[in-house]
Write a protein that holds these residues in place. Structure first.
Motif, PDB file in Angstrom:
ATOM      1  N   THR A 148       0.842  -1.201   0.000  1.00  0.00           N
ATOM      2  CA  THR A 148       0.000   0.000   0.000  1.00  0.00           C
ATOM      3  C   THR A 148       0.874   1.246   0.000  1.00  0.00           C
ATOM      4  O   THR A 148       1.788   1.361   0.828  1.00  0.00           O
ATOM      5  N   ALA A 149       0.597   2.177  -0.912  1.00  0.00           N
ATOM      6  CA  ALA A 149       1.383   3.400  -1.003  1.00  0.00           C
ATOM      7  C   ALA A 149       1.169   4.271   0.232  1.00  0.00           C
ATOM      8  O   ALA A 149       0.061   4.373   0.760  1.00  0.00           O
ATOM      9  N   VAL A 150       2.245   4.910   0.682  1.00  0.00           N
ATOM     10  CA  VAL A 150       2.208   5.791   1.849  1.00  0.00           C
ATOM     11  C   VAL A 150       2.744   7.158   1.433  1.00  0.00           C
ATOM     12  O   VAL A 150       3.804   7.256   0.819  1.00  0.00           O
ATOM     13  N   ASP A 151       2.000   8.201   1.769  1.00  0.00           N
ATOM     14  CA  ASP A 151       2.431   9.557   1.443  1.00  0.00           C
ATOM     15  C   ASP A 151       3.421  10.054   2.497  1.00  0.00           C
ATOM     16  O   ASP A 151       3.118  10.060   3.695  1.00  0.00           O
ATOM     17  N   LEU A 152       4.601  10.483   2.027  1.00  0.00           N
ATOM     18  CA  LEU A 152       5.633  10.996   2.930  1.00  0.00           C
ATOM     19  C   LEU A 152       6.027  12.409   2.514  1.00  0.00           C
ATOM     20  O   LEU A 152       6.064  12.729   1.327  1.00  0.00           O
ATOM     21  N   THR A 153       6.351  13.232   3.500  1.00  0.00           N
ATOM     22  CA  THR A 153       6.936  14.531   3.196  1.00  0.00           C
ATOM     23  C   THR A 153       8.389  14.315   2.762  1.00  0.00           C
ATOM     24  O   THR A 153       8.936  13.207   2.905  1.00  0.00           O
ATOM     25  N   ALA A 154       9.036  15.353   2.260  1.00  0.00           N
ATOM     26  CA  ALA A 154      10.426  15.231   1.811  1.00  0.00           C
ATOM     27  C   ALA A 154      11.342  14.812   2.957  1.00  0.00           C
ATOM     28  O   ALA A 154      12.223  13.964   2.792  1.00  0.00           O
ATOM     29  N   ARG A 155      11.149  15.385   4.151  1.00  0.00           N
ATOM     30  CA  ARG A 155      11.973  15.025   5.313  1.00  0.00           C
ATOM     31  C   ARG A 155      11.683  13.596   5.764  1.00  0.00           C
ATOM     32  O   ARG A 155      12.611  12.854   6.125  1.00  0.00           O
ATOM     33  N   GLU A 156      10.416  13.202   5.762  1.00  0.00           N
ATOM     34  CA  GLU A 156      10.081  11.837   6.150  1.00  0.00           C
ATOM     35  C   GLU A 156      10.690  10.834   5.179  1.00  0.00           C
ATOM     36  O   GLU A 156      11.173   9.770   5.587  1.00  0.00           O
TER      37      GLU A 156
END
Length: 222
Positions: A148-156
């Motif tokens: 399952t795709a997970v949305d991450l910020t650039a830092r994450e």
């Protein structure tokens, strides 16, 4: 063993870059002036040169120009505090392969180093990192947990990449700060703990283990 020459006169930055590269399996040599940089680059076989433009004595532009005039094709990544189009264009037209503007995050520099070495066919770098059911595609910037795709910020994303490259290894808060936030980080900040909590919510709380008094590690068994 891949050998990298670091030409940087600011001791803090030179140490920051050297420690990060050594931790990622590279062999490094550090010099602090332009003449030494030129002589090392010409006399020894290096796979890549990280070159500060503001070196004392012979500056980085002069080092780069001389190397290319002597048909030295070592890939060069220039470091510059000159955040201007003119400095960037001059460096690239002088024969540099890439550039970084100070201040910078180590993970970004590492990505550029790997890219230049890969193009030079020196190393083979994986494009997808795995740890159990967690995967990270470095080309598409996609993170997946159990498909399952997970949305991450650039830092994450940068933090998860660091964990997956060192899965199972305990990383101190200082190591994480310097790799993800750069050499101008505040050692008293709690930003690492904040981002670890956020990342746990997205990839699973049990997958990032707290080593009390030492730091964090990504659990490869989960």
């Amino acid at each position: 063993m891949t050998r990298i020459l670091i030409a940087e006169d600011e001791a803090r930055i030179a140490s920051f870059v050297q420690k990060g590269l050594v931790a990622n399996g590279f062999t490094t040599t550090v010099v602090g002036d332009g003449e030494s940089a030129l002589q090392h680059a010409l006399s020894d076989r290096f796979d890549l040169l990280v070159l500060d433009l503001g070196l004392p004595g012979r500056d980085g532009f002069s080092v780069l120009t001389t190397l290319r005039e002597r048909r030295n094709t070592t890939p060069v990544i220039i470091l510059t505090a000159q955040d201007s189009v003119r400095a960037t264009v001059a460096g690239l037209e002088g024969g540099a392969d890439d550039y970084m503007t100070k201040p910078f995050r180590f993970e970004e520099l590492l990505a550029r180093v790997r890219l230049r070495l890969r193009r030079n066919e020196t190393i083979t770098e994986p494009t997808v990192l795995h740890a159990g059911v967690v995967s990270l595609d470095l080309r598409t910037r996609r993170a997946d947990v159990d498909g399952t795709a997970v949305d991450l910020t650039a830092r994450e994303f940068a933090l998860l990449e660091l964990f997956l490259r060192h899965r199972g290894q305990v990383l101190s808060r200082e190591q994480i700060l310097s790799h993800v936030w750069g050499y101008d980080f505040d050692p008293g900040s709690n930003i690492v703990d904040v981002y670890v909590r956020a990342l746990r919510r997205k990839v699973g709380a049990t997958r990032i283990r707290t080593a009390r008094g030492m730091g964090y590690a990504f659990d490869v068994t989960c």
